[in-house]
Design an enzyme around this catalytic site. Structure first.
Site, PDB file in Angstrom:
ATOM      1  N   SER A  15      -1.193  10.245  -2.168  1.00 21.74           N
ATOM      2  CA  SER A  15      -0.473   9.676  -3.322  1.00 21.74           C
ATOM      3  C   SER A  15      -0.243   8.185  -3.136  1.00 21.74           C
ATOM      4  CB  SER A  15       0.894  10.362  -3.489  1.00 21.74           C
ATOM      5  OG  SER A  15       0.729  11.733  -3.678  1.00 21.74           O
ATOM      6  N   LEU A  18      -3.704   3.216  -0.584  1.00 25.59           N
ATOM      7  CA  LEU A  18      -5.056   3.425  -0.058  1.00 25.59           C
ATOM      8  C   LEU A  18      -5.511   4.866  -0.300  1.00 25.59           C
ATOM      9  CD1 LEU A  18      -7.564   2.739   1.644  1.00 25.59           C
ATOM     10  CD2 LEU A  18      -6.218   3.316   3.677  1.00 25.59           C
ATOM     11  N   SER A 114      -4.490   0.532  12.051  1.00 24.89           N
ATOM     12  CA  SER A 114      -4.218  -0.791  11.479  1.00 24.89           C
ATOM     13  C   SER A 114      -4.732  -1.859  12.438  1.00 24.89           C
ATOM     14  CB  SER A 114      -2.715  -0.960  11.285  1.00 24.89           C
ATOM     15  OG  SER A 114      -2.416  -2.304  11.009  1.00 24.89           O
ATOM     16  N   LYS A 145       1.906   2.988  15.225  1.00 21.35           N
ATOM     17  CA  LYS A 145       0.506   3.075  14.783  1.00 21.35           C
ATOM     18  C   LYS A 145      -0.431   3.075  16.003  1.00 21.35           C
ATOM     19  CE  LYS A 145      -0.946   2.933  11.035  1.00 21.35           C
ATOM     20  NZ  LYS A 145      -1.201   4.042  10.070  1.00 21.35           N
TER      21      LYS A 145
END
Ligand code: NAD
Length: 438
Positions: A15, A18, A114, A145
């Protein structure tokens, strides 16, 4: 490498900005796709409501959707003051996704990492994926991340699961909820003339559609690589790749009006011919050319012998994703603010105020203290100052060779699409508000 024509996809975080582009790209090529997210924003594909930190909820969605490939784009937004949430969702949640994938026999996991996982405030100039993970990340978001990427790559080849991690740099485009929104606030406050640093640092951005495309390529090519495939890849290293400027159909590097012209250069005798080729979208440069490699290159014979041929495979690897068109950092924000100037016919005529980085850092420290005192999130932070003054450009040769990635949409066209979307979105929101009032 594996072909995925029959894969069934579950886009986790589908949703989001990206994630939605990934879903649309999959739908556009006729693939079966479902979404797993904590919120539902679209209703055109099967949706599973759930939180990735709840393994059973992920398992349930995998069973019901029949997914054979997970594309995991979920994460809390960057910039929140909640380290525990980042850890819970990005690290524990990603571990839960891996566990659920293995438990349900899902063979493929594409993880959106990332480019920030290797950024610690230092200049990153043409770095490739051999750059080591940081010992200490710049903030809890990037720390989580980086840890998530580590566990995703460590899970490769275990329990029948193949994994790959993509590291996009500065995603922008239609549907973006961060970049444009933040700049609009700066513009509304009349601060768009302020610049920190001298704007000589080059910066990589990624158009969201290109990023989604890279995810599909990674999914398609994910799986065990045969020795023949590795050998073919190795042989292809002898030919240079065409420059991105030759592969992007219409490429223009946008520069803001604020950018001074470069030093005068005597035009070459064939300047008119060069200009004509530049203007001609049909122009095909002659390729291939032989590749000449410096000794620090990742694809020299010596580097491959030392580091192994793993980097020529997809599975178990990380890949930088960018547009391949680095621009001076402030050119992008200043161009966006110029768009707001023109759209609202309210130009900011103040003289550009260029603060040296050290002054910016001192002001950001004060702003952080003040925000802490009054219990608010600081808008101007040392992280942002460091971010806007550093070089962040990434070598995407391996991504182009191994994933077969070429940016599809250039920066200028990407910005045009972003602005068109933004105008339409504002009109839609205004309509909704007036309908509610009526
Ligand atoms: P986004 O916030 O628009 O999308 C993330 C989606 O994840 C949202 O729909 C959200 O509801 C969902 N989500 C959050 N927590 C969840 C949970 N616990 N369980 C299930 N779903 C959850 O963000 P985006 O900009 O589209 O970013 C997508 C990915 O790309 C993220 O992993 C982000 O770290 C990474 N990334 C983004 C950028 C950028 O510039 N936007 C740059 C590099 C990497």
């Amino acid at each position: 490498m594996a072909s995925s024509s029959k894969d069934v996809y579950l886009v986790i975080g589908g949703s989001g900005f990206l994630g939605r582009h990934v879903v649309e790209a999959l739908l556009a090529r006729g693939d079966a796709v479902s979404v797993f997210d904590i919120v539902q924003r679209h209703h055109d594909v099967p949706f599973y409501s759930g939180d990735i930190s709840e393994e059973e909820q992920v398992s349930d969605a995998l069973r019901k959707s029949g997914a054979t490939c997970i594309i995991h784009t979920a994460s809390p937004l960057h910039g929140m003051d909640d380290p525990a949430l980042y850890w819970k969702v990005n690290v524990d949640g990603t571990q839960a996704v891996i566990n659920a994938a293995v438990a349900n026999g899902v063979p493929k996991l594409v993880y959106t990492s990332s480019a920030g996982v290797v950024f610690n405030g230092q200049d990153l100039i043409d770095v490739d994926e051999r750059i080591p993970q940081l010992e200490k990340a710049m903030d809890p978001y990037n720390e989580s991340k980086a840890k998530a990427e580590e566990i995703v790559l460590a899970a490769n080849g275990k329990g029948g699961l193949y994994t790959v991690a993509l590291r996009p740099a500065g995603i922008f485009g239609p549907g973006d909820r961060q970049f444009l929104h933040g700049l609009f606030q700066v513009w509304q406050r009349g601060q768009s003339h302020i610049q920190v640093g001298d704007n000589t640092n080059l910066f990589d951005w990624t158009y969201v559609g290109n990023c989604a495309y890279a995810h599909l390529l990674a999914a398609d090519r994910l799986g065990p690589s045969s020795p023949e495939e590795i050998a073919a890849m190795r042989a292809s290293l002898a030919a240079a790749l065409p420059p991105v400027s030759a592969t992007l159909p219409r490429r223009r590097i946008p520069t803001s009006l604020a950018r001074p012209l470069g030093p005068y250069v005597t035009p070459p005798p064939d300047a008119d011919a060069i200009r004509a080729r530049w203007e001609d979208p049909e122009y095909e440069p002659s390729v291939p050319r032989p590749a000449v490699r410096g000794k620090f290159d990742q694809f020299t014979e010596a580097a491959l012998a030392r580091d192994g041929e793993g980097s020529l495979a997809v599975a178990g690897q990380a890949f930088f994703i960018a547009n391949g068109e680095p621009v001076a950092f402030w050119d992008m924000p200043q161009l966006v603010c110029k768009f707001f100037d023109e759209h609202f016919e309210r130009p900011n005529n103040k003289r550009r105020l260029v603060l040296p980085q050290a002054v910016g850092l001192a002001l950001a420290s004060a702003a952080e203290w003040w925000a802490w005192l009054i219990g608010k999130e600081p808008g101007f932070t040392r992280y942002r100052v460091t971010f806007s003054c550093a070089w962040r450009c990434f070598n995407i040769e391996r991504t182009r060779r191994v994933l077969g990635y070429e940016p599809q949409v250039g920066l200028e066209e990407g910005l045009k699409r972003t602005f068109e979307w933004w105008v339409a979105e504002r009109a839609r929101n205004a309509e909704k508000i007036s309908e509610k009032k009526a």
